[in-house]
Design an enzyme around this catalytic site. Structure first.
Site: not given
Ligand code: NAP
Length: 242
Positions: A137, A151
């Site tokens: 991130s 985080y």
């Molecule tokens: P998201 O839409 O909330 O999706 C999260 C995914 O992770 C879902 O498929 C969820 O599965 C799964 N998950 C959560 N906890 C889990 C666990 N304990 N075991 C297995 N699977 C788990 O998140 P996103 O925004 O796409 O984020 C993806 C990555 O990008 C993360 O590492 C996040 O920190 C990083 N990131 C995101 C942003 C942003 O602005 N969105 C910015 C920087 C970095 P279920 O729904 O089935 O529980």
């Protein structure tokens, strides 16, 4: 031979966009989800519609045995060529002094321990030519003061994991990189208590808007592919200038 890629957290957001893009590029895919079976089924149907082979496995990435199950499912698809270490969580936005230890442990366990466990499985299973992409991130360098410093600290750990593992696995011909997204329009912001965070923060993003999951998937796809054959130990920031 089709590439075979494991994606953790492929049911929603960045993971789902990556699964769709990699399927279009001919990857066979084993992705995990934790709770949302309906969302996983929707993504799975979209992947199958491209003609690729794909499986969705319920996995809590905090559990090494469940991670092993995911990689066993991938092995059934062929030799493992890629891992996208993506499953991640945030916790409620707020001052550092108010951070709940349960939320802290959850963020560390999913975003750091889970990544390390999955990378370990990949490192054991992956032949030369494989690639790992860790989703970090922009928070790792911004620090996220007043929001979620813990985080940000964990995401800095992802960057260190990427650099160390890239050096350790390079002699085996395995590349390890990270993508550091800025603020991307996904459901993760609901967990932080601010579902409209992408829109709210748009004015302070140099490009003037939040990113879309597919814009992160594009960077991940490049890092996994042959055009990135000389790229390892890199943290690729995709943040609209943030
Ligand atoms: P998201 O839409 O909330 O999706 C999260 C995914 O992770 C879902 O498929 C969820 O599965 C799964 N998950 C959560 N906890 C889990 C666990 N304990 N075991 C297995 N699977 C788990 O998140 P996103 O925004 O796409 O984020 C993806 C990555 O990008 C993360 O590492 C996040 O920190 C990083 N990131 C995101 C942003 C942003 O602005 N969105 C910015 C920087 C970095 P279920 O729904 O089935 O529980």
């Amino acid at each position: 031979m089709n590439p075979v890629t494991v994606i953790t957290g492929g049911s929603r957001g960045i993971g789902a966009a990556t699964a769709r893009r990699l399927a279009r590029a001919g990857h066979h895919i084993a992705f995990s989800y934790q709770r949302d079976r309906a969302a996983a089924d929707t993504v799975l149907a979209e992947l199958h519609a491209t003609g690729t082979t794909a499986v969705a496995v319920p996995v809590d990435t905090r559990d090494p045995d469940q991670i092993a199950t995911l990689f066993a499912a991938a092995a059934d698809l062929g030799d493992l060529t890629g891992l996208v270490n993506n499953a991640g969580v945030t916790s409620p936005i707020g001052p550092f002094v108010d951070l709940d230890p349960t939320d802290l442990r959850h963020v560390v366990d999913v975003n750091l321990i889970g990544y390390i466990l999955a990378a370990q499985q990949a490192a054991r299973q992956m032949p030369a030519g494989g690639a790992i992409v860790n989703i970090s991130s922009a928070a790792a360098t911004l620090g996220s003061p007043g929001e979620y410093v813990h985080y940000a600290a964990v995401k800095a750990g992802t960057d260190a994991l990427t650099i160390g593992l890239a050096k350790e696995l390079a002699p085996r011909g395995i590349r390890v990189n990270a993508v550091a997204p800025g603020i991307i329009r996904t459901d993760i912001h609901t967990l932080s208590g601010q579902p409209d965070r992408p829109e709210q923060t748009a004015p302070r993003i140099p490009l003037g808007r939040p990113g879309e999951p597919d814009e992160i998937a594009a960077a991940i796809t490049w890092l996994l592919g042959p055009d990135a054959s000389y790229t390892t130990g890199t943290i690729l920031r995709v943040s609209g200038g943030l």
